[in-house]
Enzyme design. Structure first.
Site, PDB file in Angstrom:
ATOM      1  N   TYR A 144      35.332  34.323 -32.237  1.00 39.36           N
ATOM      2  CA  TYR A 144      35.097  33.257 -31.247  1.00 39.36           C
ATOM      3  C   TYR A 144      36.053  33.410 -30.064  1.00 39.36           C
ATOM      4  CZ  TYR A 144      34.489  28.414 -29.540  1.00 39.36           C
ATOM      5  OH  TYR A 144      34.239  27.286 -28.780  1.00 39.36           O
ATOM      6  N   ASP A 145      37.359  33.526 -30.374  1.00 42.29           N
ATOM      7  CA  ASP A 145      38.367  33.556 -29.308  1.00 42.29           C
ATOM      8  C   ASP A 145      38.177  34.762 -28.389  1.00 42.29           C
ATOM      9  OD1 ASP A 145      39.208  31.646 -31.089  1.00 42.29           O
ATOM     10  OD2 ASP A 145      41.301  32.290 -31.158  1.00 42.29           O
ATOM     11  N   LYS A 148      34.874  34.687 -26.400  1.00 38.55           N
ATOM     12  CA  LYS A 148      34.963  33.792 -25.240  1.00 38.55           C
ATOM     13  C   LYS A 148      35.861  34.393 -24.158  1.00 38.55           C
ATOM     14  CE  LYS A 148      32.569  30.022 -26.415  1.00 38.55           C
ATOM     15  NZ  LYS A 148      31.508  29.417 -25.584  1.00 38.55           N
ATOM     16  N   ASN A 173      39.027  20.238 -27.328  1.00 35.75           N
ATOM     17  CA  ASN A 173      38.290  19.517 -28.388  1.00 35.75           C
ATOM     18  C   ASN A 173      37.551  18.283 -27.862  1.00 35.75           C
ATOM     19  OD1 ASN A 173      40.609  21.013 -29.585  1.00 35.75           O
ATOM     20  ND2 ASN A 173      39.619  20.385 -31.490  1.00 35.75           N
ATOM     21  N   ARG A 185      34.165  20.224 -38.229  1.00 34.58           N
ATOM     22  CA  ARG A 185      35.178  19.865 -37.239  1.00 34.58           C
ATOM     23  C   ARG A 185      35.880  18.588 -37.681  1.00 34.58           C
ATOM     24  NH1 ARG A 185      32.443  21.370 -31.413  1.00 34.58           N
ATOM     25  NH2 ARG A 185      30.437  21.124 -32.472  1.00 34.58           N
ATOM     26  N   GLY A 206      49.233  18.238 -41.682  1.00 35.78           N
ATOM     27  CA  GLY A 206      48.653  17.258 -40.760  1.00 35.78           C
ATOM     28  C   GLY A 206      49.489  17.025 -39.514  1.00 35.78           C
ATOM     29  N   PRO A 273      45.688  26.821 -34.711  1.00 32.34           N
ATOM     30  CA  PRO A 273      46.703  26.520 -33.690  1.00 32.34           C
ATOM     31  C   PRO A 273      47.549  25.294 -34.062  1.00 32.34           C
ATOM     32  CG  PRO A 273      44.603  27.015 -32.652  1.00 32.34           C
ATOM     33  CD  PRO A 273      44.344  26.917 -34.129  1.00 32.34           C
ATOM     34  N   ARG A 276      47.926  21.696 -29.238  1.00 32.19           N
ATOM     35  CA  ARG A 276      46.978  21.942 -28.150  1.00 32.19           C
ATOM     36  C   ARG A 276      46.893  20.691 -27.282  1.00 32.19           C
ATOM     37  NH1 ARG A 276      41.457  23.548 -30.250  1.00 32.19           N
ATOM     38  NH2 ARG A 276      42.308  25.642 -30.455  1.00 32.19           N
TER      39      ARG A 276
HETATM   40  P1  NAD Z   1      27.041  23.251 -30.936  1.00 31.64           P
HETATM   41  O1  NAD Z   1      27.171  24.188 -32.065  1.00 31.64           O
HETATM   42  O2  NAD Z   1      26.583  21.859 -31.209  1.00 31.64           O
HETATM   43  O3  NAD Z   1      26.078  23.850 -29.820  1.00 31.64           O
HETATM   44  C1  NAD Z   1      25.872  25.208 -29.603  1.00 31.64           C
HETATM   45  C2  NAD Z   1      24.382  25.426 -29.387  1.00 31.64           C
HETATM   46  O4  NAD Z   1      24.146  26.822 -29.134  1.00 31.64           O
HETATM   47  C3  NAD Z   1      23.550  25.058 -30.636  1.00 31.64           C
HETATM   48  O5  NAD Z   1      22.444  24.283 -30.253  1.00 31.64           O
HETATM   49  C4  NAD Z   1      23.138  26.420 -31.198  1.00 31.64           C
HETATM   50  O6  NAD Z   1      21.933  26.353 -31.932  1.00 31.64           O
HETATM   51  C5  NAD Z   1      23.032  27.233 -29.926  1.00 31.64           C
HETATM   52  N1  NAD Z   1      23.172  28.680 -30.136  1.00 31.64           N
HETATM   53  C6  NAD Z   1      24.089  29.335 -30.892  1.00 31.64           C
HETATM   54  N2  NAD Z   1      23.894  30.667 -30.823  1.00 31.64           N
HETATM   55  C7  NAD Z   1      22.831  30.855 -29.983  1.00 31.64           C
HETATM   56  C8  NAD Z   1      22.129  31.995 -29.525  1.00 31.64           C
HETATM   57  N3  NAD Z   1      22.503  33.230 -29.892  1.00 31.64           N
HETATM   58  N4  NAD Z   1      21.070  31.816 -28.696  1.00 31.64           N
HETATM   59  C9  NAD Z   1      20.682  30.577 -28.323  1.00 31.64           C
HETATM   60  N5  NAD Z   1      21.301  29.459 -28.734  1.00 31.64           N
HETATM   61  C10 NAD Z   1      22.366  29.591 -29.545  1.00 31.64           C
HETATM   62  O7  NAD Z   1      28.460  23.233 -30.188  1.00 31.64           O
HETATM   63  P2  NAD Z   1      28.964  22.367 -28.951  1.00 31.64           P
HETATM   64  O8  NAD Z   1      30.153  21.626 -29.380  1.00 31.64           O
HETATM   65  O9  NAD Z   1      27.841  21.653 -28.310  1.00 31.64           O
HETATM   66  O10 NAD Z   1      29.473  23.540 -27.994  1.00 31.64           O
HETATM   67  C11 NAD Z   1      28.739  23.943 -26.844  1.00 31.64           C
HETATM   68  C12 NAD Z   1      29.547  24.984 -26.081  1.00 31.64           C
HETATM   69  O11 NAD Z   1      30.793  24.423 -25.675  1.00 31.64           O
HETATM   70  C13 NAD Z   1      29.872  26.234 -26.913  1.00 31.64           C
HETATM   71  O12 NAD Z   1      29.756  27.360 -26.083  1.00 31.64           O
HETATM   72  C14 NAD Z   1      31.314  26.019 -27.316  1.00 31.64           C
HETATM   73  O13 NAD Z   1      31.986  27.224 -27.499  1.00 31.64           O
HETATM   74  C15 NAD Z   1      31.861  25.233 -26.130  1.00 31.64           C
HETATM   75  N6  NAD Z   1      33.021  24.433 -26.526  1.00 31.64           N
HETATM   76  C16 NAD Z   1      32.851  23.268 -27.234  1.00 31.64           C
HETATM   77  C17 NAD Z   1      33.980  22.550 -27.627  1.00 31.64           C
HETATM   78  C18 NAD Z   1      33.873  21.243 -28.388  1.00 31.64           C
HETATM   79  O14 NAD Z   1      34.921  20.686 -28.733  1.00 31.64           O
HETATM   80  N7  NAD Z   1      32.709  20.707 -28.634  1.00 31.64           N
HETATM   81  C19 NAD Z   1      35.267  23.014 -27.302  1.00 31.64           C
HETATM   82  C20 NAD Z   1      35.374  24.200 -26.607  1.00 31.64           C
HETATM   83  C21 NAD Z   1      34.250  24.892 -26.205  1.00 31.64           C
HETATM   84  N1  UDP Z   2      41.261  19.794 -39.823  1.00 30.56           N
HETATM   85  C1  UDP Z   2      41.705  19.005 -40.872  1.00 30.56           C
HETATM   86  N2  UDP Z   2      40.776  18.548 -41.756  1.00 30.56           N
HETATM   87  C2  UDP Z   2      39.453  18.813 -41.649  1.00 30.56           C
HETATM   88  C3  UDP Z   2      39.008  19.619 -40.574  1.00 30.56           C
HETATM   89  C4  UDP Z   2      39.945  20.102 -39.686  1.00 30.56           C
HETATM   90  O1  UDP Z   2      42.880  18.710 -41.007  1.00 30.56           O
HETATM   91  O2  UDP Z   2      38.674  18.342 -42.500  1.00 30.56           O
HETATM   92  C5  UDP Z   2      42.256  20.278 -38.843  1.00 30.56           C
HETATM   93  C6  UDP Z   2      42.190  21.778 -38.556  1.00 30.56           C
HETATM   94  O3  UDP Z   2      42.987  22.497 -39.490  1.00 30.56           O
HETATM   95  C7  UDP Z   2      42.743  21.833 -37.140  1.00 30.56           C
HETATM   96  C8  UDP Z   2      42.306  20.517 -36.520  1.00 30.56           C
HETATM   97  O4  UDP Z   2      41.957  19.668 -37.603  1.00 30.56           O
HETATM   98  O5  UDP Z   2      44.151  21.874 -37.173  1.00 30.56           O
HETATM   99  C9  UDP Z   2      41.099  20.660 -35.604  1.00 30.56           C
HETATM  100  O6  UDP Z   2      40.113  21.376 -36.288  1.00 30.56           O
HETATM  101  P1  UDP Z   2      38.641  21.598 -35.706  1.00 30.56           P
HETATM  102  O7  UDP Z   2      37.943  22.498 -36.660  1.00 30.56           O
HETATM  103  O8  UDP Z   2      38.018  20.308 -35.374  1.00 30.56           O
HETATM  104  O9  UDP Z   2      38.865  22.313 -34.294  1.00 30.56           O
HETATM  105  P2  UDP Z   2      39.811  23.501 -33.767  1.00 30.56           P
HETATM  106  O10 UDP Z   2      40.713  23.987 -34.851  1.00 30.56           O
HETATM  107  O11 UDP Z   2      38.859  24.525 -33.325  1.00 30.56           O
HETATM  108  O12 UDP Z   2      40.572  22.838 -32.680  1.00 30.56           O
END
Ligand code: NAD
Ligand code: UDP
Length: 313
Positions: A144-145, A148, A173, A185, A206, A273, A276
């Site tokens: 993922y990282d 992106k 987030n 999440r 935590g 991480p 953040r």
């Molecule tokens: P989500 O998983 O709900 O949405 C992602 C969507 O992309 C889904 O509908 C999934 O079916 C679709 N998808 C995945 N792979 C695909 C592919 N190969 N072709 C077409 N569609 C595809 O996640 P979200 O939280 O809505 O995230 C949306 C975007 O925002 C993502 O790119 C994510 O990386 C970015 N983002 C979200 C967060 C957050 O906290 N929600 C944080 C950072 C970045």
């Molecule tokens: N986390 C947790 N309990 C859960 C799910 C996540 O304590 O049931 C923690 C996880 O280890 C991380 C933070 O919550 O430190 C945020 O996790 P999330 O998966 O939502 O997002 P990201 O790590 O990508 O920020």
């Protein structure tokens, strides 16, 4: 009428974006392969004459005519993006190449949903946009990282090489209604656990921190960024700078849900991480944006959504 393409439009953020674009009177082509998204998230838009839903995987080329592209397609939760890590990298990298190629052909403006994960496990706190990050290249989060990060590189190379109008948004987030109940999440996990009277799973001690942005604020910023002056590319941090430990988040959710859930401590996932928090000065200056919804109000909306969802499934 502006013609928009929203990839990942049936997901959590994408479906809210589709709603807002339709409200603004714009046309939306929503493209999704339904890996983590669902038709249910956009079912209320299906009869709207300005809305079209297409099943398509962005790792394959797409030939459509649009003016603006919001590239959100990519699973966002660690559980989902680690399920098929090769596909996750392909979605970010091939997906970016395909959408940038489309933008180049039709001369569209294109926005990338990047992420705070480009900073990895940050050694600089809070994170400004000019911090280059601390990312493991070979860990379980790397698909993922690094996917992106490579997408950001591609966006800036298309901008320099082909003069594309790009907008790169680093999303921190974000939570709210239409999060997937099983995506692992932290906000959805804790709320679903609290509503079902199950133990709240705290990973590690935590004490790790995150900063949580409510979805309405996030979409507001995304629209402002797309509308911003042509020469503003970002990357720009978008998130709520108020930082919480996961223990504090659990306490907040338990207070709002009530019930009998206890805390249980589980192993910390690899490369999780420790802290953040976004610096959002650039978003304030360039977009006139700052988040408005506090954690308590945002959680109330999200809890109401999950309460209803759990009652009907
Ligand atoms: P989500 O998983 O709900 O949405 C992602 C969507 O992309 C889904 O509908 C999934 O079916 C679709 N998808 C995945 N792979 C695909 C592919 N190969 N072709 C077409 N569609 C595809 O996640 P979200 O939280 O809505 O995230 C949306 C975007 O925002 C993502 O790119 C994510 O990386 C970015 N983002 C979200 C967060 C957050 O906290 N929600 C944080 C950072 C970045
Ligand atoms: N986390 C947790 N309990 C859960 C799910 C996540 O304590 O049931 C923690 C996880 O280890 C991380 C933070 O919550 O430190 C945020 O996790 P999330 O998966 O939502 O997002 P990201 O790590 O990508 O920020």
């Amino acid at each position: 009428m502006i013609q928009n393409l929203v990839t990942g439009g049936a997901g959590f953020l994408g479906s809210h974006l589709c709603d807002r674009l339709i409200e603004r009177g714009e046309d939306v082509l929503c493209v999704d392969n339904f890996f983590t998204g669902s038709k249910r998230n956009v079912v209320h838009l299906l009869d709207h004459s300005s809305f079209e839903l297409m099943r398509h995987d962005v790792t394959f080329p797409l030939y459509v005519e649009v003016e603006r592209i919001y590239n959100l397609a990519c699973p966002a939760s660690p559980v989902h993006y680690q399920h098929d890590p090769v596909q996750t990298t392909k979605t970010s990298v091939h997906g970016a190449i395909n959408m940038l190629g489309l933008a180049k052909r039709v001369k569209a403006r294109i926005l990338q949903a990047s992420t705070s994960e480009v900073y990895g496990d940050p050694l600089v706190h809070p994170q400004p946009e000019d911090y280059w990050g601390n990312v493991n290249t070979i860990g379980t989060r790397s698909c993922y990282d690094e996917g992106k990060r490579c997408a950001e590189t591609l966006f800036f190379d298309y901008h320099r090489q082909h003069a594309l109008q790009i907008k790169v948004m680093r999303i921190f987030n974000t939570y709210g209604p239409r999060m997937h109940p099983n995506d692992g999440r932290v906000v959805s996990n804790f709320i679903v656990q609290a509503l079902q009277g199950e133990d709240i799973t705290i990973y590690g001690d935590g004490q790790q921190t995150r900063s949580f942005c409510y979805v309405d604020d996030l979409i507001d910023a995304m629209l402002r960024l797309m509308d911003s002056r042509a020469d503003f590319t970002g990357p720009v941090n978008i998130g709520n700078p108020i930082e919480f430990t996961m223990l504090a988040l659990a306490e907040n959710i338990l207070k709002l849900v009530g019930g009998t859930s206890k805390l249980t401590f589980c192993p910390l996932p690899a490369d999780d991480p420790k802290q953040r928090k976004p610096l959002i000065d650039l978003a304030q200056q360039e977009l006139g944006w700052a988040p408005k919804v506090g954690l308590k109000d945002g959680l109330k909306e999200t809890i109401a959504y999950f309460r209803k969802l759990l009652a009907t499934t």
